[in-house]
Design an enzyme around this catalytic site. Structure first.
Site, mmCIF file in Angstrom:
data_model
loop_
_atom_site.group_PDB
_atom_site.id
_atom_site.type_symbol
_atom_site.label_atom_id
_atom_site.label_comp_id
_atom_site.label_asym_id
_atom_site.label_seq_id
_atom_site.Cartn_x
_atom_site.Cartn_y
_atom_site.Cartn_z
ATOM 1 N N GLY A 73 0.897 -1.673 -0.275
ATOM 2 C CA GLY A 73 -0.238 -0.261 -0.225
ATOM 3 C C GLY A 73 0.943 1.584 -0.225
ATOM 4 O O GLY A 73 1.959 2.050 0.030
ATOM 5 N N CYS A 100 5.864 -6.318 1.785
ATOM 6 C CA CYS A 100 5.679 -5.046 1.700
ATOM 7 C C CYS A 100 5.357 -3.443 2.842
ATOM 8 O O CYS A 100 5.707 -4.009 3.526
ATOM 9 C CB CYS A 100 5.193 -3.812 0.741
ATOM 10 S SG CYS A 100 6.078 -2.406 -0.224
ATOM 11 N N TYR A 101 4.171 -3.047 2.965
ATOM 12 C CA TYR A 101 3.110 -2.243 3.669
ATOM 13 C C TYR A 101 2.920 -3.439 4.570
ATOM 14 O O TYR A 101 2.701 -3.070 5.904
ATOM 15 C CB TYR A 101 2.410 -1.316 3.076
ATOM 16 C CG TYR A 101 1.597 -0.736 3.715
ATOM 17 C CD1 TYR A 101 1.864 0.810 4.733
ATOM 18 C CD2 TYR A 101 0.502 -1.264 4.490
ATOM 19 C CE1 TYR A 101 0.709 0.835 5.723
ATOM 20 C CE2 TYR A 101 -0.519 -1.128 5.599
ATOM 21 C CZ TYR A 101 -0.247 0.397 5.829
ATOM 22 O OH TYR A 101 -1.608 1.457 7.364
ATOM 23 N N HIS A 196 8.374 -7.891 -3.228
ATOM 24 C CA HIS A 196 7.219 -8.034 -3.724
ATOM 25 C C HIS A 196 7.277 -9.552 -4.606
ATOM 26 O O HIS A 196 7.789 -9.619 -5.721
ATOM 27 C CB HIS A 196 6.643 -6.811 -4.580
ATOM 28 C CG HIS A 196 5.888 -6.084 -4.062
ATOM 29 N ND1 HIS A 196 4.818 -6.078 -3.600
ATOM 30 C CD2 HIS A 196 6.640 -4.656 -3.768
ATOM 31 C CE1 HIS A 196 4.538 -4.743 -3.214
ATOM 32 N NE2 HIS A 196 5.630 -3.813 -3.121
ATOM 33 N N GLU A 198 5.036 -11.398 -6.012
ATOM 34 C CA GLU A 198 3.578 -11.527 -6.904
ATOM 35 C C GLU A 198 4.230 -10.993 -8.480
ATOM 36 O O GLU A 198 3.566 -11.621 -9.098
ATOM 37 C CB GLU A 198 2.325 -11.289 -6.083
ATOM 38 C CG GLU A 198 2.453 -9.085 -6.003
ATOM 39 C CD GLU A 198 3.062 -8.274 -4.919
ATOM 40 O OE1 GLU A 198 2.946 -7.529 -5.020
ATOM 41 O OE2 GLU A 198 3.910 -9.527 -4.452
ATOM 42 N N GLY A 251 -19.508 -9.884 -28.184
ATOM 43 C CA GLY A 251 -18.334 -9.833 -29.037
ATOM 44 C C GLY A 251 -17.208 -10.624 -28.374
ATOM 45 O O GLY A 251 -17.001 -11.431 -29.409
ATOM 46 N N GLY A 252 -17.101 -10.497 -26.808
ATOM 47 C CA GLY A 252 -15.551 -10.889 -26.427
ATOM 48 C C GLY A 252 -16.406 -11.818 -26.055
ATOM 49 O O GLY A 252 -17.517 -12.676 -25.992
ATOM 50 N N VAL A 253 -14.942 -13.014 -25.335
ATOM 51 C CA VAL A 253 -15.260 -13.975 -24.449
ATOM 52 C C VAL A 253 -16.258 -14.042 -23.218
ATOM 53 O O VAL A 253 -16.814 -14.961 -22.545
ATOM 54 C CB VAL A 253 -13.797 -15.002 -24.432
ATOM 55 C CG1 VAL A 253 -12.971 -13.636 -23.270
ATOM 56 C CG2 VAL A 253 -13.808 -15.482 -24.168
ATOM 57 N N ASP A 254 -15.725 -12.538 -22.992
ATOM 58 C CA ASP A 254 -16.152 -12.244 -21.131
ATOM 59 C C ASP A 254 -18.213 -12.850 -21.522
ATOM 60 O O ASP A 254 -18.363 -13.543 -20.272
ATOM 61 C CB ASP A 254 -16.081 -10.973 -20.656
ATOM 62 C CG ASP A 254 -14.219 -10.903 -20.081
ATOM 63 O OD1 ASP A 254 -13.790 -12.129 -20.152
ATOM 64 O OD2 ASP A 254 -14.320 -9.711 -20.515
ATOM 65 N N ALA A 256 -19.592 -13.905 -23.746
ATOM 66 C CA ALA A 256 -19.780 -14.858 -24.640
ATOM 67 C C ALA A 256 -20.093 -16.362 -23.749
ATOM 68 O O ALA A 256 -21.423 -16.862 -23.723
ATOM 69 C CB ALA A 256 -19.589 -15.169 -25.873
ATOM 70 N N LYS A 393 -9.578 -13.255 -16.635
ATOM 71 C CA LYS A 393 -9.437 -13.326 -17.632
ATOM 72 C C LYS A 393 -9.342 -14.710 -17.647
ATOM 73 O O LYS A 393 -10.071 -15.429 -18.704
ATOM 74 C CB LYS A 393 -8.283 -12.681 -18.207
ATOM 75 C CG LYS A 393 -9.081 -13.292 -19.885
ATOM 76 C CD LYS A 393 -10.029 -12.766 -20.680
ATOM 77 C CE LYS A 393 -10.507 -11.345 -20.778
ATOM 78 N NZ LYS A 393 -12.015 -10.548 -21.100
#
Length: 537
Positions: A73, A100-101, A196, A198, A251-254, A256, A393
């Site tokens: 943060g 970190c924080y 970090h 990640e 029209g996108g994969v999400d 659909a 995604k």
């Protein structure tokens, strides 16, 4: 839509609850990329969610978490009003990893010393592992990751440092700037790292997270988004026992994938509505009708609302206003269209987890409003159904394949809900819209022709809002500057620009300046995310 308006309550599916999982929870303390921690943990086969850092301990422990991760943060832990956590968490017996924080907060809360460092530490840093006082081991946190005396590359982003660990803790790593770059309690499952793990710039970060989760926290793993899909159908049937639903196909994969999932649950009670807001890619309306309407086997209503959206956007230059206007018009078109259908109660959307967080869900600051999150009216006539709200995604792509969607849908490059409006800097004019649409088609076509479509996360063109002098046909031209953007990403939360071959860039530039009227100059965007976002607005 007849009947009283109701609050926009969201109907979603709890992936952790479906799987009976004991999740790992990331406590968001203000980090823009707390979500990236959760993403990395899910990659390791462990279900994980981001939750507000100030939740009471009782509420957190009711989730039966196997581990807690405290995010980074921008604050200083010693500043008035700095984010904190419920003190009861330190003695709850749940393994905790502070990043970190998060480590600084743990250090200060338990009696250590945190202060402003003599130097800031941003970017690549060299970490020296200290290990046990007698040098016999690298300590519990780095067991199997490295040995005492090893020097590992990591990524830092901080100005404050822990100069003295709390009682019962010992420092197990340091850098030239941070005397306590990692610490652990001698008996309790409390750990902290200043770097970090990640991010990809910490090469051993995944190994450290895996060790913390499986060896120190004892998680069993088993998270698979394909299992989520099979269980979600039953959950949706229970939550939507009656009434009809409409799904916003873009029209996108999400969208659909959301449509395919809800269609399995509701069958003929689901109708797809495609709103052509006039801001689509070249050929997009035909693609949606052909590939999605026919492929998914559900009724599809196509609405041509381009003139309506362009009128609403006239004179608007602020990107957040554009997003909100598009979101509001979008839902109004849905309400009007769905009003002709009997007993419609639900609106299905393909909202993803990053959409929610980037729009200000949780403690992070709003990066940009996503039209299906921050752009919707406070009150609307339909309840929202967002079955993918907790998925990333790539998890959606895995689910889409499990549902049987074809590769040409699953592997499509992401496209923003507000369409080309956020690829036009400033006002959305007919000239800008047609220019960027033509340029965008050239970029996509050339990337696909070069065989790079799967290596590129997104490839598109941007109307920059700038003009420059050029020469066409021996005549002076003062025309628009178009930017080309191609990025690589895993989940859209971070991204890097693609080093396209010079020959490909040359073909793209040549075609745009020759085939698209008035374009005087083509530039290539080499900005990573962060500090930039993928889209320009």
């Amino acid at each position: 839509m007849s009947g009283p308006s109701v609050s926009a309550e969201v109907v979603t599916v709890d992936p952790g609850g479906l799987a009976g999982a004991e999740p790992v929870l990331v406590l968001d303390l203000g980090a823009q990329y707390a979500l990236l921690i959760a993403r990395r943990i899910r990659e390791l086969g462990v279900y994980c969610e981001v939750v507000p850092g100030d939740l009471p301990a009782q509420a957190l422990l009711e989730r039966r978490p196997r581990a807690l991760v405290l995010s980074g943060g921008p604050s200083s832990v010693y500043a008035p009003g700095a984010p904190g956590v419920d003190p009861e968490l330190w003695s709850a017996g749940v393994p905790v990893l502070g990043i970190c924080y998060g480590m600084q907060l743990m250090a200060q809360a338990l009696g250590g010393e945190v202060r402003r460092g003599d130097r800031q530490e941003f970017g690549r840093s060299e970490l020296e592992l200290l290990g046990a006082p007698d040098g016999s081991s690298s300590g519990r946190l780095f067991d199997g990751v490295g040995r005492p005396g090893d020097r590992l590359v990591c990524w830092m982003s901080h100005g404050d440092v822990v100069v003295e660990p709390p009682p019962g803790f010992r420092s197990v790593a340091r850098t030239a700037v941070s005397p306590v770059a990692a610490m652990e309690h001698e008996q309790r499952p409390l750990f902290g790292v200043q770097f970090h793990p990640e991010v990809a710039h910490t090469p051993f970060g995944t190994a450290l997270l895996r060790h913390f989760l499986y060896d120190l926290a004892g998680v069993s793993g088993g998270w698979d988004p394909r299992d989520f899909g099979r269980r979600a159908v039953d959950a949706l049937r229970q939550q939507l026992p009656e009434g009809r639903a409409v799904v916003a196909l873009s029209g996108g994969v999400d969208s659909a994938t959301a449509a395919a999932l809800v269609h399995r649950a509701l069958g003929d009670r689901l109708t797809a509505i495609f709103v052509d807001h006039g801001l689509m890619r070249q050929g997009e309306p035909d693609f949606v009708r052909r590939e999605l309407g026919e492929r998914l086997g559900m009724p599809l209503i196509a609405v041509d609302a381009g003139a309506r959206f362009l009128q609403a956007l006239r004179g608007v230059r602020d990107p957040e206003r554009k997003r909100r206007i598009i979101g509001q018009e979008f839902i109004r078109v849905f309400e009007e269209t769905a009003g002709a259908l009997p007993d419609v109660r639900y609106l299905v959307q393909g909202t993803l987890y990053p959409d929610v967080v980037e729009s200000g869900g949780g403690k992070t600051a709003t990066i940009k409003s996503h039209h299906n999150v921050g752009g919707l009216p406070e009150r609307m006539g339909l309840r929202l159904v967002e079955p993918l709200r907790f998925l990333f995604k790539d998890e959606v792509r895995a689910l889409a394949r499990e549902l049987g969607l074809p590769d040409r849908i699953v592997d499509r490059h992401p496209f923003p809900g507000p369409g080309l409006a956020v690829r036009i800097v400033g006002e959305v004019t007919p000239e800008a819209l047609e220019t960027v649409r033509a340029c965008d088609a050239i970029v996509v076509e050339e990337v696909e022709r070069a065989g790079l479509a799967r290596e590129v996360w997104q490839a598109f063109a941007v109307w920059t809002g700038s003009y420059s002098v050029g020469v066409k046909g021996d005549a002076r031209l003062y025309g628009p500057v178009v930017a080309v953007r191609c990025v690589q990403s895993h989940d859209g939360m971070t991204a890097d620009w693609v080093r396209l071959p010079y020959e490909l860039l040359d073909r793209i530039s040549h075609r745009i300046t020759n085939e698209v009227p008035y374009v005087s100059r083509v530039v290539y965007d080499i900005s990573p995310k962060p500090p930039a976002t993928i889209e320009w607005e």
